[in-house]
Design a protein around this motif. Structure first.
Motif, PDB file in Angstrom:
ATOM      1  N   TRP A 141       6.676   6.206  -1.815  1.00  0.00           N
ATOM      2  CA  TRP A 141       6.583   6.816  -0.498  1.00  0.00           C
ATOM      3  C   TRP A 141       6.691   5.760   0.599  1.00  0.00           C
ATOM      4  O   TRP A 141       7.340   5.988   1.639  1.00  0.00           O
ATOM      5  N   ALA A 142       6.063   4.629   0.401  1.00  0.00           N
ATOM      6  CA  ALA A 142       6.140   3.560   1.399  1.00  0.00           C
ATOM      7  C   ALA A 142       7.590   3.120   1.598  1.00  0.00           C
ATOM      8  O   ALA A 142       8.054   2.930   2.735  1.00  0.00           O
ATOM      9  N   ASP A 143       8.302   2.977   0.500  1.00  0.00           N
ATOM     10  CA  ASP A 143       9.710   2.578   0.579  1.00  0.00           C
ATOM     11  C   ASP A 143      10.528   3.634   1.307  1.00  0.00           C
ATOM     12  O   ASP A 143      11.382   3.316   2.146  1.00  0.00           O
TER      13      ASP A 143
ATOM     14  N   VAL B  44       0.395   2.205   3.315  1.00  0.00           N
ATOM     15  CA  VAL B  44       0.154   3.521   2.718  1.00  0.00           C
ATOM     16  C   VAL B  44      -1.143   3.512   1.916  1.00  0.00           C
ATOM     17  O   VAL B  44      -1.957   4.435   2.005  1.00  0.00           O
ATOM     18  N   SER B  45      -1.362   2.450   1.140  1.00  0.00           N
ATOM     19  CA  SER B  45      -2.585   2.363   0.333  1.00  0.00           C
ATOM     20  C   SER B  45      -3.829   2.430   1.207  1.00  0.00           C
ATOM     21  O   SER B  45      -4.810   3.116   0.875  1.00  0.00           O
ATOM     22  N   ALA B  46      -3.804   1.714   2.338  1.00  0.00           N
ATOM     23  CA  ALA B  46      -4.960   1.709   3.235  1.00  0.00           C
ATOM     24  C   ALA B  46      -5.213   3.095   3.813  1.00  0.00           C
ATOM     25  O   ALA B  46      -6.364   3.546   3.912  1.00  0.00           O
TER      26      ALA B  46
ATOM     27  N   ALA C 194      -2.366  13.107   0.707  1.00  0.00           N
ATOM     28  CA  ALA C 194      -1.054  13.193   1.346  1.00  0.00           C
ATOM     29  C   ALA C 194      -1.155  13.131   2.868  1.00  0.00           C
ATOM     30  O   ALA C 194      -0.148  12.925   3.550  1.00  0.00           O
ATOM     31  N   ASP C 195      -2.371  13.285   3.410  1.00  0.00           N
ATOM     32  CA  ASP C 195      -2.547  13.127   4.852  1.00  0.00           C
ATOM     33  C   ASP C 195      -2.191  11.714   5.299  1.00  0.00           C
ATOM     34  O   ASP C 195      -1.877  11.488   6.474  1.00  0.00           O
ATOM     35  N   ALA C 196      -2.239  10.759   4.365  1.00  0.00           N
ATOM     36  CA  ALA C 196      -1.819   9.396   4.690  1.00  0.00           C
ATOM     37  C   ALA C 196      -0.365   9.387   5.158  1.00  0.00           C
ATOM     38  O   ALA C 196      -0.002   8.649   6.086  1.00  0.00           O
TER      39      ALA C 196
END
Length: 251
Positions: free
Chosen positions: A22-24, A33-35, A48-50
């Motif tokens: 997802w980050a890519d 994204v992890s944070a 998924a709110d991230a």
């Protein structure tokens, strides 16, 4: 205990590559994204709110479809499995249990998991069933394939609201595994510890617990009306109403 059913994300499979993909796709560093996933978890929100924090108004399902169309959908391989998965599942089958994998993932993820030839009798995903956790209909499907009554079926997962609470409310027994962001953050919450039959740090803890449970239950009548509530370590008859922030479905 006759059947043991496993969640997928952060129970059998690390979600590292899922979030990195997802980050890519969104063009941000993976640690961002992890944070944000961690922040969502601590607030009891959908992980998924991230993604929606990075792209306000984003339709995650639609975006995932775009990823698939671009050839950047799910990828799962041996390196994504936690190292205790194969030995634990093999030992549980050696005990005579039916082993099922059923969690919230895409149909493609189901294909990839089955290609890994896990020591399991069935591997299936929510998209293949057309229903996702925490919907009780998902756990009704679990019982359809379990080949055992609810009180003889154990569901294992990391997410209290997706796995633990709905499984227990449907009469199944439940084990909470302390791994992944949800598993660690909510591990010591009183609703989790009161509701779970067992809280474990590794899947390889389960065979000994189940063997001991079988020994302790020899001679018990586990088919009566109260059998669905036979459990350890507490004797509470029903899952408690949890007072932590509502834990939205995540995966």
């Amino acid at each position: 205990m006759e059947t043991i059913v496993f969640d997928i994300g952060e129970t059998l499979v690390r979600d590292d590559r899922l979030w990195a993909a997802w980050a890519d796709w969104l063009g941000v560093p993976p640690h961002t994204v992890s944070a944000l996933v961690g922040a969502a978890v601590t607030q009891g929100r959908d992980s998924a709110d991230a993604l929606r924090l990075l792209r306000p108004g984003m339709d995650v399902t639609e975006a995932y479809g775009a990823r698939v169309a671009a050839g950047r959908g799910d990828h799962l391989g041996e390196r994504d499995l936690y190292p205790d998965v194969r030995p634990a599942l093999a030992e549980l089958r050696a005990l005579g249990l039916r082993v099922v994998v059923a969690g919230n993932r895409s149909a493609r993820a189901g294909e990839l998991l089955r290609a890994l030839d896990l020591p399991a009798d069935l591997v299936v995903t929510s998209e293949e069933w057309g229903v996702a956790k925490p919907d009780h209909a998902f756990f009704e499907r679990v019982l359809d394939v379990a080949g055992a009554p609810a009180h003889a079926t154990l569901y294992v997962g990391d997410h209290p609201a997706d796995d633990l609470f709905p499984a227990r409310s449907c009469g199944l027994r439940a084990a909470h595994i302390r791994r992944g962001p949800y598993g660690h953050w909510w591990a010591d919450h009183p609703d989790v510890t009161r509701t779970a039959d067992w809280c474990v740090d590794a899947l390889t803890d389960l065979p000994a617990l189940i063997a001991a449970d079988r020994t302790a239950g020899q001679g018990d009548d586990r088919t009566g009306p109260d059998a669905a509530h036979d459990r350890s370590p507490t004797d509470a008859a029903d899952p408690p109403a949890h007072d932590c922030p509502p834990l939205a479905g995540s995966r």
